[in-house]
Design an enzyme around this catalytic site. Structure first.
Site, PDB file in Angstrom:
ATOM      1  N   HIS A  51       0.651  -1.149  -0.094  1.00 57.24           N
ATOM      2  CA  HIS A  51      -0.052  -0.107   0.020  1.00 57.24           C
ATOM      3  C   HIS A  51       0.931   1.433  -0.105  1.00 57.24           C
ATOM      4  O   HIS A  51       0.493   2.430   0.353  1.00 57.24           O
ATOM      5  CB  HIS A  51      -0.851   0.034   1.196  1.00 57.24           C
ATOM      6  CG  HIS A  51      -1.658  -1.353   1.210  1.00 57.24           C
ATOM      7  ND1 HIS A  51      -1.096  -2.432   2.379  1.00 57.24           N
ATOM      8  CD2 HIS A  51      -2.796  -1.848   0.825  1.00 57.24           C
ATOM      9  CE1 HIS A  51      -1.877  -3.440   2.211  1.00 57.24           C
ATOM     10  NE2 HIS A  51      -2.708  -3.217   1.385  1.00 57.24           N
TER      11      HIS A  51
HETATM   12  S1  FES Z   1       2.137  -0.612   3.168  1.00 51.67           S
HETATM   13 FE1  FES Z   1       0.419  -1.852   3.681  1.00 51.67          FE
HETATM   14  S2  FES Z   1       1.440  -3.771   4.475  1.00 51.67           S
HETATM   15 FE2  FES Z   1       3.040  -2.341   3.811  1.00 51.67          FE
END
Ligand code: FES
Ligand code: HEM
Lengths: 193, 410
Positions: free
Chosen positions: A157
């Site tokens: 993410h």
């Molecule tokens: S940014 Fe969501 S798990 Fe690493």
């Protein structure tokens, strides 16, 4: 008749308070009993003794060049061991701690000097699990993306970690955790856990 | 024409003997034989029955798969490969199960949007609706845990990301995640308990479905014009009329489902899951199964960890209170000229969310998923309460019979 009626009512009242007591006592016993009976079932879901007893991991540091990093397994999780360049250390130390998203805690401080062992500034040892939702950030192997702050980048993410493993940008709330570890064999090995 | 309501006179002596002691035949006769059903159902009303058929399909295929499946991190992946290659018709059973999950969700999503369009969640069907949302939650949990079982890369990393959602809760978060895992990461104890629960939950779903259908038989079915039947002229006995109609719909639906099973069995799947789980390498792009994509988009749209998790769960929880958020008295969107538009906007919004969820959270997907998330919540929390107050519904027909038999619409 009237008197006996009255006493019957009084008796009944008396009974009622006794009954209330018995009722509450029974209910309380049943609740405590129910909870104690439920406990073994819930507790059985927590890590078992053999899982908890997972031994510590030892790694040899020989062969890790400056600028390189390796991944080792500890308690089913990867641990990053990175031998930092002088420039990376400088960058990690130069940041104003107040500007960091996570002020840190005992397990994972924000100050780079506290994230490594004294005199071993080169060696950065981190639990390689993104503090967002648990993916493994990239940046340990050569050729992997290291993100905007040249440390690690979590592709799941989009979290960016710096050369001290501190979160700088993205949804992860905390800095990468520093596991308990010590140097062994005159500093040529590492014992994690 | 009118449905015969009296107690049935069974002729078979065995049936008679049983029925006097346990009136299941009378029950079936009342609830599925003569049950008075609005005469104006369209095919959107068939999806409840279709979902039921899919649930049974999942249970039957699952039970035989479980006979060849090994819930252990060292053997799970290979046991599924063995099902695919060596077990007689194993490939068929697994493809029926895998695609069955997708088509189960397709049927249930259509069923839910049918309810949204025709106002089936309104008084007196609130509890019926709430039980439906409970079924949806249970299905999601079941499908999520099922997806972990083949122990591929997506199984492992999907499980890691989803279980870690709970770590967002303050204080109790981390202990809860450890409790879910039974260890310090997704591992063998996790796989074992997921298998146990994956076997159990479908039967819990069956239980809730029984409650759901019972509640429906108390309130009666809603219908496309949303007004209550006023007498026998407005209804038909369930059998044979709707047994036939639903039967036709089930066959048509199964045809499409089987077309995927036989000709595009991996269409809904993720190739990455044919790679065995590797706990040292996260795949560059983690995506859940398609039916979770809109919720995944909502999770990622919120830039805060706890906020994202709350929004994701909130997207389903808001459905629980929908009967009280929609203030309009008129049920069917047919007579709600403005709501009709907002309904279709919500459908589009859900597709946009799904599209965002399937793509990496970069570039224009970030603002797009934020707008779509805001709109999703605005639909339920702002538009519906306000719209019920200001919208002027069209005049309702006097009765179902009149609307069906009364000739062409004016
Ligand atoms: S940014 Fe969501 S798990 Fe690493
Ligand atoms: C609500 C009903 C159900 C749903 C939505 C569901 C969903 C799923 C999904 C999505 C998978 C992953 C398939 C894959 O990618 O390989 C799966 C696998 C599996 N399920 Fe189910 N399932 C249901 C009911 C059941 C039942 C009742 C059983 C057994 C009693 C069962 C046994 C299995 C087994 C053994 C696997 C692993 C084998 C495989 O991956 O093909 N399922 N399930």
């Amino acid at each position: 008749m009237a008197t006996s009626n009255k006493s019957a009512t009084a008796d009944h009242d008396h009974d009622a308070s006794r009954r209330d007591f018995l009722f509450v006592a029974t209910a309380a016993t049943a609740a405590v009993g129910g909870a104690s009976a439920a406990w073994p079932f819930i507790s059985s879901l927590n890590p078992a003794a053999d899982t908890l007893a997972l031994a510590s991991t030892e790694v040899s540091l020989a062969g890790i060049e400056v600028g390189q990093a390796i991944k080792v397994m500890w308690r089913g999780k990867p641990v990053f061991v990175r031998r930092r360049t002088a420039e990376e250390i400088k960058e990690a130390r130069a940041v104003d701690l107040k500007t960091l998203p996570d002020a840190g805690d005992a397990r994972s401080p924000a100050d780079d000097a506290k994230r490594v062992k004294a005199g071993k500034d080169e060696w950065l040892v981190l639990v390689g699990v993104c503090t967002h939702l648990g993916c493994i950030p990239q940046g340990s192997s050569t050729g992997e993306i290291r993100g905007d702050y040249k440390g690690w980048f979590c592709p799941c993410h989009g979290s960016h970690y710096d050369t001290s493993g501190r979160i700088r940008k993205g949804p992860a709330p905390k800095n990468l955790e520093v596991p308990p570890y010590e140097f062994v064999n005159n500093g040529t090995g590492l014992k994690i856990g | 024409m009118s449905s015969s309501q009296g107690a049935p006179a069974f002729t078979n002596p065995i049936v008679k003997w049983i029925d006097r002691r346990l009136p299941i035949f009378t029950f079936m006769h009342h609830e599925y034989g003569v049950f008075p059903t609005p005469r104006n159902f369209n095919y959107w009303w068939s999806f409840g029955g279709i979902a039921m058929v899919m649930l049974i399909t999942m249970i039957v295929t699952g039970i035989v798969l479980a006979m060849n499946y090994t819930p252990h991190v060292d053997f799970a992946f290979d046991s599924v490969e063995r099902i695919m290659r060596d077990v007689n018709y194993g490939w068929l059973l697994r493809y029926l199960h895998v695609n069955g999950a997708s088509f189960f969700f397709i049927a249930v999503f259509i069923h839910i949007f049918r309810g949204l369009y025709y106002g089936s969640y309104k008084n007196p069907r609130e509890l019926l609706w709430i039980l439906g949302v409970v079924i949806l939650l249970l299905m999601m949990a079941t499908a999520f845990m099922g997806y972990v079982l083949p122990w591929g890369q997506m199984s492992f990393w999907g499980a890691t990301v989803i279980t870690n959602l709970f770590s967002a809760l303050p204080v109790i978060g981390d202990p809860i995640v450890t409790l879910l895992w039974g260890g310090f990461s997704v591992d063998n104890p996790t796989l074992n308990r997921f298998f146990s629960l994956h076997y159990l939950l479908p039967f819990v779903i069956v239980g809730v479905v029984v409650l759901h259908v019972t509640a429906m038989h108390v309130a009666g079915s809603n219908n496309p014009i949303g007004i209550d039947p006023k007498g026998p002229q407005d209804t038909l006995p369930f059998s044979p009329y709707y047994v036939t109609k639903d039967g036709f719909a089930v066959v048509a639906f199964l045809l499409v489902y089987l077309a995927f099973v036989f000709f595009a069995p991996d269409f809904f799947g993720e190739p990455e899951n044919y790679v065995k789980a590797d706990r040292l390498v996260t795949p560059p792009h983690i995506v859940p199964e398609w039916y979770f994509l809109p919720f995944y988009a909502i999770l990622r749209a919120v830039p805060d960890k706890l906020g994202g998790v709350l929004a994701m769960f909130g997207a389903i929880l808001v459905l629980f209170v929908l009967p009280w958020l929609d203030t309009a008295r008129v049920r069917s969107a047919r007579f709600r000229p403005i709501y009709k538009w907002f309904f279709w906007l919500l459908v589009v919004d859900c597709f946009v969310l799904g599209y965002c969820g399937a793509n990496p959270p970069e570039g224009y997907f970030i603002p797009l998923s934020r707008v779509a998330t805001l709109y999703y919540f605005a639909h339920f929390l702002v538009i519906l309460p306000v719209l019920g107050k200001i919208e002027r519904p069209l005049p309702l027909p006097n009765s179902i019979a009149e609307s069906v038999l009364g000739g062409a619409r004016k």
